[in-house]
Design a protein around this motif. Structure first.
Motif, PDB file in Angstrom:
ATOM      1  N   ASP A  82      -1.746  -1.715   1.010  1.00 32.28           N
ATOM      2  CA  ASP A  82      -1.250  -1.584   2.372  1.00 32.28           C
ATOM      3  C   ASP A  82      -0.376  -0.340   2.513  1.00 32.28           C
ATOM      4  OD1 ASP A  82      -1.153  -2.783   5.039  1.00 32.28           O
ATOM      5  OD2 ASP A  82       0.977  -3.063   4.640  1.00 32.28           O
ATOM      6  N   LYS A  83       0.424  -0.053   1.477  1.00 31.98           N
ATOM      7  CA  LYS A  83       1.253   1.159   1.485  1.00 31.98           C
ATOM      8  C   LYS A  83       0.377   2.409   1.482  1.00 31.98           C
ATOM      9  CE  LYS A  83       5.159  -0.947  -0.989  1.00 31.98           C
ATOM     10  NZ  LYS A  83       5.936  -0.939  -2.257  1.00 31.98           N
ATOM     11  N   VAL A  85      -2.731   2.705   2.601  1.00 35.75           N
ATOM     12  CA  VAL A  85      -3.377   2.833   3.914  1.00 35.75           C
ATOM     13  C   VAL A  85      -2.395   3.395   4.941  1.00 35.75           C
ATOM     14  CG1 VAL A  85      -4.450   1.556   5.810  1.00 35.75           C
ATOM     15  CG2 VAL A  85      -5.040   0.990   3.448  1.00 35.75           C
ATOM     16  N   SER A  86      -1.160   2.893   4.911  1.00 38.93           N
ATOM     17  CA  SER A  86      -0.137   3.387   5.853  1.00 38.93           C
ATOM     18  C   SER A  86       0.189   4.848   5.598  1.00 38.93           C
ATOM     19  CB  SER A  86       1.141   2.541   5.739  1.00 38.93           C
ATOM     20  OG  SER A  86       0.912   1.211   6.158  1.00 38.93           O
ATOM     21  N   ASN A  87       0.225   5.246   4.327  1.00 45.25           N
ATOM     22  CA  ASN A  87       0.507   6.638   3.993  1.00 45.25           C
ATOM     23  C   ASN A  87      -0.636   7.558   4.408  1.00 45.25           C
ATOM     24  OD1 ASN A  87       3.042   6.231   2.859  1.00 45.25           O
ATOM     25  ND2 ASN A  87       2.244   5.906   0.804  1.00 45.25           N
ATOM     26  N   GLY A  90      -0.940   6.880   8.587  1.00 43.27           N
ATOM     27  CA  GLY A  90       0.283   7.025   9.349  1.00 43.27           C
ATOM     28  C   GLY A  90       0.248   6.283  10.677  1.00 43.27           C
ATOM     29  N   ALA A  91       0.669   6.956  11.727  1.00 43.17           N
ATOM     30  CA  ALA A  91       0.726   6.341  13.061  1.00 43.17           C
ATOM     31  C   ALA A  91      -0.663   6.030  13.608  1.00 43.17           C
ATOM     32  CB  ALA A  91       1.464   7.272  14.021  1.00 43.17           C
ATOM     33  N   LYS A  93      -2.943   4.392  12.000  1.00 46.31           N
ATOM     34  CA  LYS A  93      -3.504   3.247  11.271  1.00 46.31           C
ATOM     35  C   LYS A  93      -4.151   2.219  12.198  1.00 46.31           C
ATOM     36  CE  LYS A  93      -2.081  -0.602   8.296  1.00 46.31           C
ATOM     37  NZ  LYS A  93      -0.933  -1.222   7.564  1.00 46.31           N
ATOM     38  N   ASP A  94      -3.444   1.806  13.230  1.00 47.35           N
ATOM     39  CA  ASP A  94      -3.978   0.783  14.135  1.00 47.35           C
ATOM     40  C   ASP A  94      -5.223   1.266  14.864  1.00 47.35           C
ATOM     41  OD1 ASP A  94      -2.002  -0.967  13.386  1.00 47.35           O
ATOM     42  OD2 ASP A  94      -0.736  -0.615  15.137  1.00 47.35           O
ATOM     43  N   GLY A 200       0.214  11.067   8.486  1.00 46.11           N
ATOM     44  CA  GLY A 200       0.524  10.197   7.377  1.00 46.11           C
ATOM     45  C   GLY A 200       1.912  10.506   6.806  1.00 46.11           C
ATOM     46  N   LYS A 201       2.462   9.548   6.095  1.00 44.13           N
ATOM     47  CA  LYS A 201       3.760   9.765   5.449  1.00 44.13           C
ATOM     48  C   LYS A 201       3.566  10.620   4.222  1.00 44.13           C
ATOM     49  CE  LYS A 201       5.363   5.179   6.851  1.00 44.13           C
ATOM     50  NZ  LYS A 201       5.780   3.845   6.345  1.00 44.13           N
TER      51      LYS A 201
END
Length: 202
Positions: A82-83, A85-87, A90-91, A93-94, A200-201
Motif C-alpha cells: 500500500d505504501k 502504491v501511494s508513493n 501519489g495524489a 492513486k484514487d 508521487g511521494k
C-alpha cells in the motif's frame, strides 16, 4: 529478457482470486489491467532523477526472495504494498483505481484497491531479481548493485514488450496497455501517468 509476459507469469492469479474471494477470470482480468499500469507508474516516476533515486532505494530494500521459487501470496506484505502504491501514484492513486475499476470484467474499484498492494511488492521483488543478476533478464551477467540507468532500461523494456507483443498473453497485455493507458477521449491513464512527476511521494 525481462518482459511483461514474464512478470505476469510470476503472479499467482489463482491464489489472488482465492484471497480476494473472486473467480479466477475476474482476478486475471484485473491483474492484466493493473500490472502494466503499475509498471507504467514506476516508469513515470523513474523519468525524474529524484523519483528514480527513490524508486531505486525501494528496489534495494526488496530482495528477490518473494519471486524465487514461485510467489506465495500469504508472504506478500500488503501494508508495504500500500505504501508502494501511494508513493508511485501519489495524489492520483484514487483516480488510477477508479480507471482500472472501470475495466470490463475487472471486478470494480474495491477489487483493484485490494489488488494493487498485493502486486506492488511482487513487482519490486521481480525488478530486484532482474537488476541484481538473479534472472535471465538481468542488465548484465555480473550486476550486483542496481543503477538508475539499469532501472530505467528495465522498466522501459517491460512496457515496450507489452506494446510490441505478438499474440498470446503479450498481445493481450498490449491491448490492455493501449486501452487503459492510451485512453481516447481522456478516459485512460496515459496522461495521468505522464503527469505523475511530482505526484508521487519522493
Amino acid at each position: 529478457m525481462a518482459t511483461l509476459d514474464d512478470l505476469l507469469s510470476q503472479i499467482p492469479v489463482a491464489q489472488i482470486a482465492e484471497q480476494l474471494d473472486v473467480d479466477q477470470q475476474t482476478a486475471e482480468t484485473a491483474v492484466r489491467a493493473a500490472l502494466p499500469t503499475l509498471v507504467g507508474g514506476l516508469d513515470a516516476n523513474a523519468q525524474d532523477p529524484a523519483g528514480a533515486a527513490s524508486l531505486l532505494s525501494a528496489v534495494n530494500n526488496h530482495s528477490s526472495r518473494l519471486v524465487d521459487g514461485g510467489v506465495n501470496v500469504a508472504e506478500v506484505d500488503t501494508a508495504d504494498g500500500d505504501k508502494i502504491v501511494s508513493n508511485v501514484f501519489g495524489a492520483n492513486k484514487d483516480q488510477v483505481i477508479s480507471t482500472l475499476g472501470g475495466v470490463n470484467g475487472g471486478g470494480g474499484n474495491d477489487l483493484v484497491a485490494k489488488l494493487l498492494p498485493i502486486l506492488a511488492p511482487i513487482v519490486l521483488s521481480y525488478i530486484a531479481k532482474q537488476l541484481t543478476g538473479g534472472g535471465q533478464g538481468a542488465t548484465t551477467s555480473t550486476a550486483s548493485t542496481p543503477t538508475q540507468g539499469g532501472l530505467g532500461d528495465l522498466l522501459g523494456g517491460l512496457l515496450g514488450s507489452a506494446t510490441s507483443g505478438s499474440g498470446g498473453a503479450g498481445g493481450a497485455l498490449g491491448d490492455v496497455l493501449g486501452s487503459v493507458l492510451g485512453g481516447g477521449a481522456g478516459g485512460g491513464l496515459g496522461g495521468l501517468l505522464g503527469g505523475l512527476l511530482g505526484g508521487g511521494k519522493r
